[in-house]
Design a protein around this motif. Structure first.
Motif, PDB file in Angstrom:
ATOM      1  N   GLU A 171      40.338  40.121  35.370  1.00  0.00           N
ATOM      2  CA  GLU A 171      40.976  39.677  35.083  1.00  0.00           C
ATOM      3  C   GLU A 171      41.942  38.241  36.324  1.00  0.00           C
ATOM      4  N   ARG A 196      39.366  35.849  36.538  1.00  0.00           N
ATOM      5  CA  ARG A 196      38.874  34.746  35.584  1.00  0.00           C
ATOM      6  C   ARG A 196      37.803  35.435  35.242  1.00  0.00           C
ATOM      7  N   SER A 221      37.444  38.145  32.552  1.00  0.00           N
ATOM      8  CA  SER A 221      37.482  39.537  31.388  1.00  0.00           C
ATOM      9  C   SER A 221      36.364  39.195  30.427  1.00  0.00           C
ATOM     10  N   TYR A 222      35.507  37.524  30.244  1.00  0.00           N
ATOM     11  CA  TYR A 222      34.790  37.373  29.030  1.00  0.00           C
ATOM     12  C   TYR A 222      33.596  38.622  29.181  1.00  0.00           C
ATOM     13  N   GLU A 269      29.588  33.148  38.979  1.00  0.00           N
ATOM     14  CA  GLU A 269      30.559  34.444  38.773  1.00  0.00           C
ATOM     15  C   GLU A 269      30.176  35.976  39.523  1.00  0.00           C
ATOM     16  N   ARG A 280      32.314  35.850  42.356  1.00  0.00           N
ATOM     17  CA  ARG A 280      33.576  36.352  42.039  1.00  0.00           C
ATOM     18  C   ARG A 280      33.660  37.470  41.872  1.00  0.00           C
ATOM     19  N   GLN A 307      34.880  26.554  39.734  1.00  0.00           N
ATOM     20  CA  GLN A 307      35.780  27.730  39.595  1.00  0.00           C
ATOM     21  C   GLN A 307      36.012  28.494  40.088  1.00  0.00           C
ATOM     22  N   ILE A 343      40.628  29.891  41.771  1.00  0.00           N
ATOM     23  CA  ILE A 343      41.059  30.721  41.871  1.00  0.00           C
ATOM     24  C   ILE A 343      41.699  31.391  43.109  1.00  0.00           C
ATOM     25  N   ASP A 383      45.182  32.522  42.817  1.00  0.00           N
ATOM     26  CA  ASP A 383      45.278  34.339  42.681  1.00  0.00           C
ATOM     27  C   ASP A 383      45.209  35.016  43.377  1.00  0.00           C
TER      28      ASP A 383
END
Length: 258
Positions: A130, A133, A135-136, A149, A152, A182, A186, A189
């Motif tokens: 999460e 980013r 979660s999907y 992705e 990350r 993207q 982050i 975070d």
């Protein structure tokens, strides 16, 4: 101010060749650094010393209060997370695993799960997913993710062991513009996850505002090191990159032109 990393008169020689020369460099608490330099400037060797994989030929090194020569380097490495585009070569080992399984494997520093994983471990992996980013994508196989992705997910995996230092070695290499932005989004975070970032890149526009300090390397020597806006000036960057350049700032982010 707490010292995170300290290099004093550090040099590194390999096969009679000077790789690093007279490096004096300090990272203190609440500082997040970027390292810039051409290929062959010594960036990788510097990271290998920080990570405890190379021992300096001369000079003193202390990382997280551990002085080299008086500490266990394997134990030190457990406190340092590492993410690099070079890790892509391990993708085939985890292609059929879910992203939760890939992330939780970071607790054991393995690609693939070979030890018991607790419910708490999976809860933590879920929270890191999460944080990144993603979660999907929960429940998805790693092989079906885009390159951005996957990077990350690997950052989440590195954070699974609660590192005090996180090294991001050219994490945006090979990514398209959307995936790059993207990933860079982050950084805030990651910074709030109580670890110190060392971000290595060739591309100055990747230095988002969360990165507070910059080290410029050229032929194994420091050109400049310090707060970002003091270091990122035309003359120092031109020396670092061996070509005349100009820097422009937009929204607290630097951009380079020839």
């Amino acid at each position: 101010m707490k010292s995170v990393i300290s290099f004093t008169d550090v040099s590194l020689r390999r096969n009679g060749q000077a790789i690093l020369k007279g490096i004096n460099w300090d990272i203190n608490s609440n500082e997040h650094w970027a390292i810039l330099g051409l290929n062959g400037s010594g960036k990788t060797s510097l990271l290998n010393i920080v990570s405890g994989y190379h021992f300096p030929t001369t000079g003193d090194v202390s990382v997280l209060g551990n002085k080299f020569g008086k500490t266990s380097l394997p134990e030190l490495r457990k406190k340092i997370g590492f993410v690099s585009s070079s890790l892509d070569r391990f993708s085939q080992l985890v292609n059929n695993e879910t992203i939760e399984e890939v992330v939780v494997s970071g607790k054991f520093a393995s690609f693939g799960l070979y030890e018991h994983v607790s419910e708490e471990d999976y809860k933590k992996a879920s929270s890191l997913i999460e944080l990144m980013r993603l979660s999907y994508l929960k429940g998805k196989s790693f092989q079906f993710l885009s390159q951005g992705e996957k990077r990350r997910v690997l950052i989440a995996r590195a954070l699974m062991s609660n590192p005090e230092i996180l090294i991001l070695d050219e994490p945006c290499s090979g990514l398209d513009i959307l995936s790059r932005e993207q990933l860079l989004a982050i950084m805030k975070d990651v910074k709030q996850n109580n670890c110190h970032i060392i971000y290595v890149t060739h591309h100055i526009e990747e230095l988002v505002k969360e990165l507070t300090h910059v080290l410029l390397l050229h032929n194994g020597e420091i050109v400049a090191a310090g707060p970002k806006k003091e270091v990122l000036i035309d003359t120092k960057l031109s020396k670092t990159f061996e070509v005349p350049v100009k820097i422009n700032w937009k929204n607290d982010r630097p951009w380079l032109t020839l």
